[in-house]
Design an enzyme around this catalytic site. Structure first.
Site, PDB file in Angstrom:
ATOM      1  N   ASP A 127       4.238   1.552  -2.516  1.00 12.08           N
ATOM      2  CA  ASP A 127       4.790   1.123  -1.233  1.00 12.08           C
ATOM      3  C   ASP A 127       5.314   2.323  -0.460  1.00 12.08           C
ATOM      4  O   ASP A 127       5.607   3.384  -1.038  1.00 12.08           O
ATOM      5  CB  ASP A 127       5.923   0.112  -1.434  1.00 12.08           C
ATOM      6  CG  ASP A 127       5.398  -1.243  -1.912  1.00 12.08           C
ATOM      7  OD1 ASP A 127       4.196  -1.493  -1.743  1.00 12.08           O
ATOM      8  OD2 ASP A 127       6.199  -2.028  -2.462  1.00 12.08           O
ATOM      9  N   TYR A 150       7.375   3.029 -14.173  1.00  9.63           N
ATOM     10  CA  TYR A 150       8.229   3.014 -12.991  1.00  9.63           C
ATOM     11  C   TYR A 150       9.690   3.230 -13.390  1.00  9.63           C
ATOM     12  O   TYR A 150      10.104   2.910 -14.513  1.00  9.63           O
ATOM     13  CB  TYR A 150       8.148   1.659 -12.281  1.00  9.63           C
ATOM     14  CG  TYR A 150       6.778   1.256 -11.814  1.00  9.63           C
ATOM     15  CD1 TYR A 150       6.366   1.509 -10.515  1.00  9.63           C
ATOM     16  CD2 TYR A 150       5.896   0.610 -12.681  1.00  9.63           C
ATOM     17  CE1 TYR A 150       5.107   1.115 -10.074  1.00  9.63           C
ATOM     18  CE2 TYR A 150       4.629   0.226 -12.258  1.00  9.63           C
ATOM     19  CZ  TYR A 150       4.240   0.482 -10.960  1.00  9.63           C
ATOM     20  OH  TYR A 150       2.987   0.102 -10.536  1.00  9.63           O
TER      21      TYR A 150
END
Length: 401
Positions: free
Chosen positions: A227, A295
């Protein structure tokens, strides 16, 4: 010689040496088609030098110095450099038909006239420029139109550069985003740039390649994407940069990499740049059961959570995710089953903690945390019994493909 006599008789001696030698290529030894035809002429004491060929209309006379001058002029006009090439040609269909019918009549499985033309032109280019003909993957293609006055066009094939990138600053999309209001045409909303955001991972590298290669356009192919508000850290995300119609192909990629990274310091960096094959464009996009991503997420809750329940997060495994609401406009609405491969956490305060999550590629982390109005199950919020959001997210590893 028996076959040669039949061919001479069938054509009434009106056949050029290229066509005669081609028809004899499987039955007579010789260095090339002209050599075979010369042997026949010597044996039968005939002269075919001025023959008006009933098969090709003396097409091979067009493969002369004037044709190679046109090829050279086109190369210089475009200012291109190349190491490998391929030749394609356009020949009058009636000539090709006569050539095929003649071979069928004598039951000859020999090279077609078009293949001979392409081969001879290729041989001429090799002799002049010392470049290699390549059938699988080539830098350029010479398209020679021999219907009427010869014409030459050059197709410049793309250049593919593979590497990895890091995104070190939030707010930068992977690829160029057209302005939502004007759809890229330019308006007051986007300050007439046609873009939603001033720069992208794609543009920060492609502008340098376009300038050096004199290419027409660049296209960025990433192994997935993060993103706009997410950093891409660790060893980086694989990508392939496709340069369309590059006139210059010989680049000092190590030097270019250093220069680009210096200019983009603090924003993006690019590593291990090297030329690759076209197939890599598709290969890096393919997902397999072995691919994974790691992540680091900062989780913020609306009220204090029970620290004991945090331990339950480490047991997360199979996740059912319906296409997130935020991407529903551009993705098919379906449920995807993905897996959490590993999870660890660290408490920051009573409402905040961080997570390190290893997952299969394609699992949406923000929705894994928030639940996305029940579209992602199980999720962090429901396990803790609070409303949770992903306040900050970084990609720290993308597996090799």
């Amino acid at each position: 010689m028996k076959l040669a006599k039949q061919i001479i008789e069938e054509t009434d001696g009106k056949i050029c040496k290229n066509c005669l030698g081609r028809k004899l290529s499987k039955t007579m030894e010789g260095t090339d088609n002209i050599d075979r035809a010369n042997k026949v002429c010597s044996e039968l004491n005939i002269n075919l030098d001025d023959a008006n060929c009933v098969i090709c209309d003396n097409l091979f006379d067009k493969l002369d110095e004037e044709l190679y001058k046109k090829i050279d002029d086109k190369i210089n006009q475009l200012g291109i450099e190349f190491d490998t090439f391929l030749v394609g040609s356009k020949i009058d269909k009636s000539i090709q038909k006569r050539d095929e019918e003649f071979s069928e009549k004598f039951d000859l499985s020999v090279e077609t006239i078009k293949k001979e033309v392409n081969r001879l032109i290729g041989l001429g280019i090799w002799e002049i420029y010392d470049k290699e003909a390549e059938f699988e993957s080539q830098d350029i293609v010479f398209n020679v139109d021999l219907v009427g006055e010869p014409k030459v066009k050059i197709q410049i094939n793309p250049l593919y550069i593979e590497g990895k990138y890091n995104k070190l600053k939030r707010g930068i999309p992977q690829t160029k985003w057209p302005c939502t209001k004007c759809k890229g045409r330019g308006c007051e909303e986007c300050n007439f740039t046609g873009k939603q955001y001033p720069e992208s991972v794609e543009e920060l590298i492609s502008e340098h390649f376009l300038k050096l290669t004199k290419g027409r356009e660049a296209k960025f192919h990433g192994a997935g994407r993060e993103d706009i508000d997410v950093l891409m850290l660790g060893s980086g995300r694989p990508f392939v940069l496709e340069i369309k119609e590059p006139k210059i192909r010989k680049l000092d990629l190590q030097k270019l990499e250093e220069e680009i990274n210096k200019i983009n310091e603090g924003k993006t960096s690019y590593h291990n740049l090297h030329v690759c094959e076209r197939r890599r464009k598709a290969e890096i996009k393919q997902s397999s059961p072995d691919t994974y991503k790691v992540y680091r997420a900062l989780v913020k809750c609306d009220e204090a959570f029970d620290e004991v329940k945090l331990e339950e997060l480490t047991k997360l495994n199979e996740i059912h995710q319906q296409t997130p609401l935020r991407v529903l406009r551009r993705r098919a609405d379906k449920v995807r089953i993905k897996h959490v491969l590993d999870l660890s956490y660290a408490v920051i305060d009573e409402k905040t903690f961080s997570m390190r999550i290893k997952t299969e590629g394609g699992l949406y982390i923000k929705e894994l945390i928030s639940g996305d109005e029940g579209r992602s199950h199980p999720n962090v919020g429901e396990i803790l019994g609070v409303n949770a959001i992903c306040e900050q997210l970084d990609v720290i590893e993308v597996s090799e493909k």
